[in-house]
Design a protein around this motif. Structure first.
Motif, PDB file in Angstrom:
ATOM      1  N   THR A 120       0.819  -1.208   0.000  1.00 12.30           N
ATOM      2  CA  THR A 120       0.000   0.000   0.000  1.00 12.30           C
ATOM      3  C   THR A 120       0.860   1.269   0.000  1.00 12.30           C
ATOM      4  O   THR A 120       2.080   1.207   0.093  1.00 12.30           O
ATOM      5  CB  THR A 120      -0.913   0.020   1.232  1.00 12.30           C
ATOM      6  N   LYS A 121       0.163   2.395  -0.103  1.00  9.66           N
ATOM      7  CA  LYS A 121       0.786   3.721  -0.067  1.00  9.66           C
ATOM      8  C   LYS A 121       1.856   3.860  -1.153  1.00  9.66           C
ATOM      9  O   LYS A 121       2.943   4.411  -0.919  1.00  9.66           O
ATOM     10  CB  LYS A 121       1.349   4.005   1.325  1.00  9.66           C
ATOM     11  N   ALA A 122       1.513   3.342  -2.336  1.00 12.63           N
ATOM     12  CA  ALA A 122       2.459   3.407  -3.462  1.00 12.63           C
ATOM     13  C   ALA A 122       2.765   4.840  -3.852  1.00 12.63           C
ATOM     14  O   ALA A 122       3.796   5.115  -4.482  1.00 12.63           O
ATOM     15  CB  ALA A 122       1.880   2.653  -4.663  1.00 12.63           C
ATOM     16  N   ASP A 123       1.887   5.766  -3.477  1.00 15.80           N
ATOM     17  CA  ASP A 123       2.112   7.173  -3.801  1.00 15.80           C
ATOM     18  C   ASP A 123       3.255   7.777  -2.984  1.00 15.80           C
ATOM     19  O   ASP A 123       3.752   8.861  -3.311  1.00 15.80           O
ATOM     20  CB  ASP A 123       0.830   7.980  -3.545  1.00 15.80           C
ATOM     21  N   LEU A 124       3.690   7.072  -1.937  1.00 14.83           N
ATOM     22  CA  LEU A 124       4.747   7.594  -1.078  1.00 14.83           C
ATOM     23  C   LEU A 124       6.141   7.184  -1.535  1.00 14.83           C
ATOM     24  O   LEU A 124       7.135   7.596  -0.922  1.00 14.83           O
ATOM     25  CB  LEU A 124       4.537   7.107   0.369  1.00 14.83           C
ATOM     26  N   CYS A 125       6.227   6.357  -2.586  1.00 14.09           N
ATOM     27  CA  CYS A 125       7.555   5.918  -3.044  1.00 14.09           C
ATOM     28  C   CYS A 125       7.764   6.316  -4.499  1.00 14.09           C
ATOM     29  O   CYS A 125       6.815   6.529  -5.246  1.00 14.09           O
ATOM     30  CB  CYS A 125       7.700   4.403  -2.881  1.00 14.09           C
ATOM     31  N   GLU A 126       9.026   6.416  -4.879  1.00 12.05           N
ATOM     32  CA  GLU A 126       9.372   6.836  -6.235  1.00 12.05           C
ATOM     33  C   GLU A 126       9.282   5.681  -7.226  1.00 12.05           C
ATOM     34  O   GLU A 126       8.953   5.883  -8.395  1.00 12.05           O
ATOM     35  CB  GLU A 126      10.785   7.431  -6.253  1.00 12.05           C
ATOM     36  N   ASP A 127       9.609   4.467  -6.777  1.00 12.71           N
ATOM     37  CA  ASP A 127       9.628   3.310  -7.681  1.00 12.71           C
ATOM     38  C   ASP A 127       8.870   2.157  -7.031  1.00 12.71           C
ATOM     39  O   ASP A 127       9.442   1.329  -6.328  1.00 12.71           O
ATOM     40  CB  ASP A 127      11.072   2.913  -7.988  1.00 12.71           C
ATOM     41  N   ARG A 128       7.564   2.089  -7.294  1.00  8.73           N
ATOM     42  CA  ARG A 128       6.752   1.047  -6.666  1.00  8.73           C
ATOM     43  C   ARG A 128       7.148  -0.345  -7.145  1.00  8.73           C
ATOM     44  O   ARG A 128       7.035  -1.315  -6.404  1.00  8.73           O
ATOM     45  CB  ARG A 128       5.261   1.285  -6.928  1.00  8.73           C
ATOM     46  N   ASP A 129       7.616  -0.451  -8.375  1.00 11.66           N
ATOM     47  CA  ASP A 129       7.959  -1.771  -8.912  1.00 11.66           C
ATOM     48  C   ASP A 129       9.195  -2.355  -8.222  1.00 11.66           C
ATOM     49  O   ASP A 129       9.334  -3.578  -8.136  1.00 11.66           O
ATOM     50  CB  ASP A 129       8.204  -1.681 -10.417  1.00 11.66           C
ATOM     51  N   ALA A 130      10.081  -1.485  -7.714  1.00 17.12           N
ATOM     52  CA  ALA A 130      11.266  -1.975  -7.006  1.00 17.12           C
ATOM     53  C   ALA A 130      10.852  -2.729  -5.750  1.00 17.12           C
ATOM     54  O   ALA A 130      11.432  -3.775  -5.419  1.00 17.12           O
ATOM     55  CB  ALA A 130      12.187  -0.804  -6.651  1.00 17.12           C
ATOM     56  N   PHE A 131       9.846  -2.228  -5.039  1.00 16.17           N
ATOM     57  CA  PHE A 131       9.326  -2.926  -3.864  1.00 16.17           C
ATOM     58  C   PHE A 131       8.704  -4.255  -4.278  1.00 16.17           C
ATOM     59  O   PHE A 131       8.913  -5.292  -3.641  1.00 16.17           O
ATOM     60  CB  PHE A 131       8.280  -2.067  -3.152  1.00 16.17           C
ATOM     61  N   ARG A 132       7.934  -4.213  -5.343  1.00 19.23           N
ATOM     62  CA  ARG A 132       7.223  -5.412  -5.796  1.00 19.23           C
ATOM     63  C   ARG A 132       8.196  -6.520  -6.193  1.00 19.23           C
ATOM     64  O   ARG A 132       7.989  -7.693  -5.866  1.00 19.23           O
ATOM     65  CB  ARG A 132       6.319  -5.059  -6.975  1.00 19.23           C
ATOM     66  N   GLN A 133       9.275  -6.164  -6.895  1.00 22.69           N
ATOM     67  CA  GLN A 133      10.241  -7.158  -7.356  1.00 22.69           C
ATOM     68  C   GLN A 133      10.931  -7.846  -6.174  1.00 22.69           C
ATOM     69  O   GLN A 133      11.229  -9.043  -6.234  1.00 22.69           O
ATOM     70  CB  GLN A 133      11.279  -6.509  -8.269  1.00 22.69           C
ATOM     71  N   GLN A 134      11.175  -7.106  -5.098  1.00 22.62           N
ATOM     72  CA  GLN A 134      11.791  -7.716  -3.918  1.00 22.62           C
ATOM     73  C   GLN A 134      10.878  -8.771  -3.303  1.00 22.62           C
ATOM     74  O   GLN A 134      11.325  -9.844  -2.916  1.00 22.62           O
ATOM     75  CB  GLN A 134      12.099  -6.639  -2.874  1.00 22.62           C
ATOM     76  N   VAL A 135       9.585  -8.466  -3.242  1.00 25.64           N
ATOM     77  CA  VAL A 135       8.635  -9.390  -2.617  1.00 25.64           C
ATOM     78  C   VAL A 135       8.425 -10.623  -3.485  1.00 25.64           C
ATOM     79  O   VAL A 135       8.266 -11.736  -2.975  1.00 25.64           O
ATOM     80  CB  VAL A 135       7.291  -8.679  -2.341  1.00 25.64           C
ATOM     81  N   LEU A 136       8.444 -10.458  -4.794  1.00 20.45           N
ATOM     82  CA  LEU A 136       8.236 -11.588  -5.700  1.00 20.45           C
ATOM     83  C   LEU A 136       9.281 -12.676  -5.518  1.00 20.45           C
ATOM     84  O   LEU A 136       9.034 -13.851  -5.839  1.00 20.45           O
ATOM     85  CB  LEU A 136       8.251 -11.096  -7.155  1.00 20.45           C
ATOM     86  N   GLN A 137      10.458 -12.314  -4.992  1.00 15.62           N
ATOM     87  CA  GLN A 137      11.526 -13.294  -4.798  1.00 15.62           C
ATOM     88  C   GLN A 137      11.306 -14.178  -3.568  1.00 15.62           C
ATOM     89  O   GLN A 137      12.017 -15.170  -3.379  1.00 15.62           O
ATOM     90  CB  GLN A 137      12.873 -12.563  -4.644  1.00 15.62           C
ATOM     91  N   LEU A 138      10.315 -13.847  -2.734  1.00 14.08           N
ATOM     92  CA  LEU A 138      10.149 -14.550  -1.461  1.00 14.08           C
ATOM     93  C   LEU A 138       9.539 -15.932  -1.606  1.00 14.08           C
ATOM     94  O   LEU A 138       9.813 -16.819  -0.805  1.00 14.08           O
ATOM     95  CB  LEU A 138       9.289 -13.716  -0.502  1.00 14.08           C
ATOM     96  N   GLN A 139       8.688 -16.128  -2.606  1.00 16.70           N
ATOM     97  CA  GLN A 139       8.023 -17.418  -2.757  1.00 16.70           C
ATOM     98  C   GLN A 139       7.601 -17.616  -4.200  1.00 16.70           C
ATOM     99  O   GLN A 139       7.081 -16.696  -4.836  1.00 16.70           O
ATOM    100  CB  GLN A 139       6.799 -17.501  -1.828  1.00 16.70           C
ATOM    101  N   SER A 140       7.818 -18.799  -4.722  1.00 13.19           N
ATOM    102  CA  SER A 140       7.464 -19.101  -6.097  1.00 13.19           C
ATOM    103  C   SER A 140       5.958 -18.954  -6.320  1.00 13.19           C
ATOM    104  O   SER A 140       5.161 -19.464  -5.535  1.00 13.19           O
ATOM    105  CB  SER A 140       7.909 -20.523  -6.444  1.00 13.19           C
ATOM    106  N   GLY A 141       5.579 -18.258  -7.383  1.00 13.16           N
ATOM    107  CA  GLY A 141       4.175 -18.106  -7.729  1.00 13.16           C
ATOM    108  C   GLY A 141       3.417 -17.093  -6.899  1.00 13.16           C
ATOM    109  O   GLY A 141       2.185 -16.981  -7.018  1.00 13.16           O
ATOM    110  N   LEU A 142       4.122 -16.341  -6.046  1.00 19.15           N
ATOM    111  CA  LEU A 142       3.466 -15.373  -5.165  1.00 19.15           C
ATOM    112  C   LEU A 142       2.843 -14.235  -5.973  1.00 19.15           C
ATOM    113  O   LEU A 142       3.437 -13.728  -6.922  1.00 19.15           O
ATOM    114  CB  LEU A 142       4.494 -14.813  -4.178  1.00 19.15           C
TER     115      LEU A 142
END
Length: 351
Positions: free
Chosen positions: A147-169
Motif C-alpha cells: 500500500t501507499k504506493a504514492d509515497l515511493c518513487e519506484d513502486r515496482d522496485a518494492f514489488r520485485q523484492q517481494v516476488l523473490q520470497l516465494q514461487s508463484g506469489l
C-alpha cells in the motif's frame, strides 16, 4: 423448501458454501439455523445470519468451543443457544503476544489472506516471510498488497523484492484511493469468498478495507518521523464488501510469533530445504561446516544470507513455541485429572 432457499441466499452473502451445508444432519436442518461469528467482544459474541445480527453471551455458546471470527455455528431454533461449531475449512492463528503459552485465533474459514505492507519504513521482507509461512500453514491463498504506493518513487522496485520470497506469489502494489489500482483485488473478493486483512499498524488496512467497499472505518495517519502507524482497528470483525464477498479486518500486529507452523516455514523457504539435501552432513548448521551446499549458494550469490538467517530464526521460534504450548496443554490435562480425582475422592468420603 422455499424458506430454506431464501436463507441460503442470505447466508451466501456471508460466505456460506455447499461444504458447510453438507455438514448438517436432517435433524439439524429442522431444529437449528447457521450463523457466522462476526465479532468477538470478550464476553459477548456478535453472530450474523445474513439479514439479522444476534448478540450472545459466551455462556450461551459454550457448547461450540473456542471461537474465532469467521466461524460457522448452529443455534437452536427455540433457545438460540449454540448447538455446535461446524468444522473449519481453514484457521489462521498465532502464539498469543506476551509470555503466556497460548494460541490466539485470528480468523476462520478464510479463502484468501491479504498481507498488507506499506511502501515506506514499514516494508520488511523478513516480516512478510512470517505472514507467508502463516498463510501456507493455514492453507489459504496469500496475496501481498503493498500500500501507499504514492509515497515511493519506484513502486515496482518494492514489488520485485517481494516476488523473490516465494514461487508463484501474487503481489499487488496499490494506492488504495485510486480505483484502477484496486481492480486486481476485486477477483479475490467476489461473492462467496472470504478475505482477511493482516499487517502492521498503519500499513493501510482500514483504508484498503473501505476502498473494497467495507463500511466506514476510522483511519489515522502515520507518524512522520518513522512512518509507524497508529492502531485503528481494535477488534476482529466481518464486513460485507462491494464485490460480493466478505472481509475480516484485524488489528495491527506488532508481534507475530509462529506456533505449529513447521510445514508453512518449509514451504516458504523451499529452496533452502532443497539445497540442504546437498549438504555433506545431515545435521549441518549451515555456518562453517565443509561441504555445506547452502553456504556455497550464498557465496555464489544464488541465495540471500538474510533469507537463511530468517529461515533458521523462524524454525527455532516455531519449534520452541510449539513445544512450550504442548507442554502447557499436557500440564493442564494432568491438573484437570488431579482435580477430578480429588473431587471424586471427596464425594466418596461423604457417603
Amino acid at each position: 423448501m422455499i424458506g430454506r432457499t431464501m436463507d441460503d441466499q442470505q447466508l451466501s452473502k456471508l460466505g456460506w458454501k455447499s461444504c458447510f451445508s453438507g455438514q448438517l444432519t436432517e435433524l439439524e436442518e429442522r431444529t437449528a439455523f447457521p450463523v457466522r461469528v462476526g465479532s468477538h467482544f470478550g464476553s459477548r459474541v456478535l453472530c450474523l445470519t445474513g439479514k439479522d445480527e444476534i448478540t450472545l453471551s459466551i455462556e450461551q455458546l459454550e457448547d461450540c468451543g473456542e471461537l474465532a471470527v469467521g466461524d460457522w455455528l448452529l443455534l437452536d431454533n427455540e433457545t438460540r443457544r449454540g448447538a455446535r461449531r461446524l468444522p473449519r475449512e481453514s484457521l489462521i492463528s498465532r502464539k498469543a503476544a506476551g509470555v503466556k503459552s497460548q494460541t490466539q485465533l485470528i480468523a476462520a474459514n478464510v479463502d484468501t489472506l491479504f498481507i498488507v505492507c506499506s511502501c515506506n519504513h514499514d516494508f520488511n521482507l523478513s516480516r512478510l516471510e512470517r505472514y507467508l509461512a502463516l498463510a501456507s500453514e493455514s492453507r489459504v491463498i496469500p496475496i501481498v498488497v503493498l500500500t501507499k504506493a504514492d509515497l515511493c518513487e519506484d513502486r515496482d522496485a518494492f514489488r520485485q523484492q517481494v516476488l523473490q520470497l516465494q514461487s508463484g506469489l501474487i503481489v499487488e502494489t496499490v494506492d488504495a484511493r485510486v480505483r484502477d489500482d484496486m481492480e486486481p483485488l476485486s477477483y479475490w473478493c467476489r461473492s462467496g469468498q472470504t478475505v482477511a486483512l493482516v499487517g502492521s499498524s498503519g500499513a493501510g488496512k482500514s483504508t484498503l478495507a473501505m476502498s473494497l467497499g467495507a463500511a466506514p472505518i476510522s483511519t489515522q495517519g502515520i507518524r512522520e518521523d518513522d512512518s509507524k502507524g497508529r492502531h485503528t482497528t481494535t477488534v476482529r470483525s466481518i464486513h460485507c464488501i462491494s464485490a460480493g464477498g466478505v472481509l475480516i479486518d484485524t488489528p495491527g500486529m506488532r508481534e507475530l510469533q509462529l506456533v505449529d507452523c513447521e510445514e508453512g516455514v518449509a514451504e516458504v523457504f523451499d529452496e533452502i530445504v532443497a539445497l540442504a539435501q546437498g549438504c555433506q552432513f545431515r545435521d549441518c548448521s549451515h555456518q562453517s561446516e565443509p561441504g555445506c551446499a547452502i553456504a556455497e549458494a550464498i557465496l555464489r550469490g544464488e541465495l540471500d544470507a538474510r533469507r537463511l538467517r530468517n529461515y533458521q530464526k523462524l524454525q527455532a521460534e516455531q519449534a520452541r513455541n510449539t513445544q512450550t504450548l504442548h507442554e502447557r496443554r499436557k500440564q493442564d490435562k494432568k491438573l484437570g485429572h488431579f482435580y477430578r480425582a480429588t473431587l471424586l475422592a471427596n464425594q466418596k468420603r461423604k457417603y
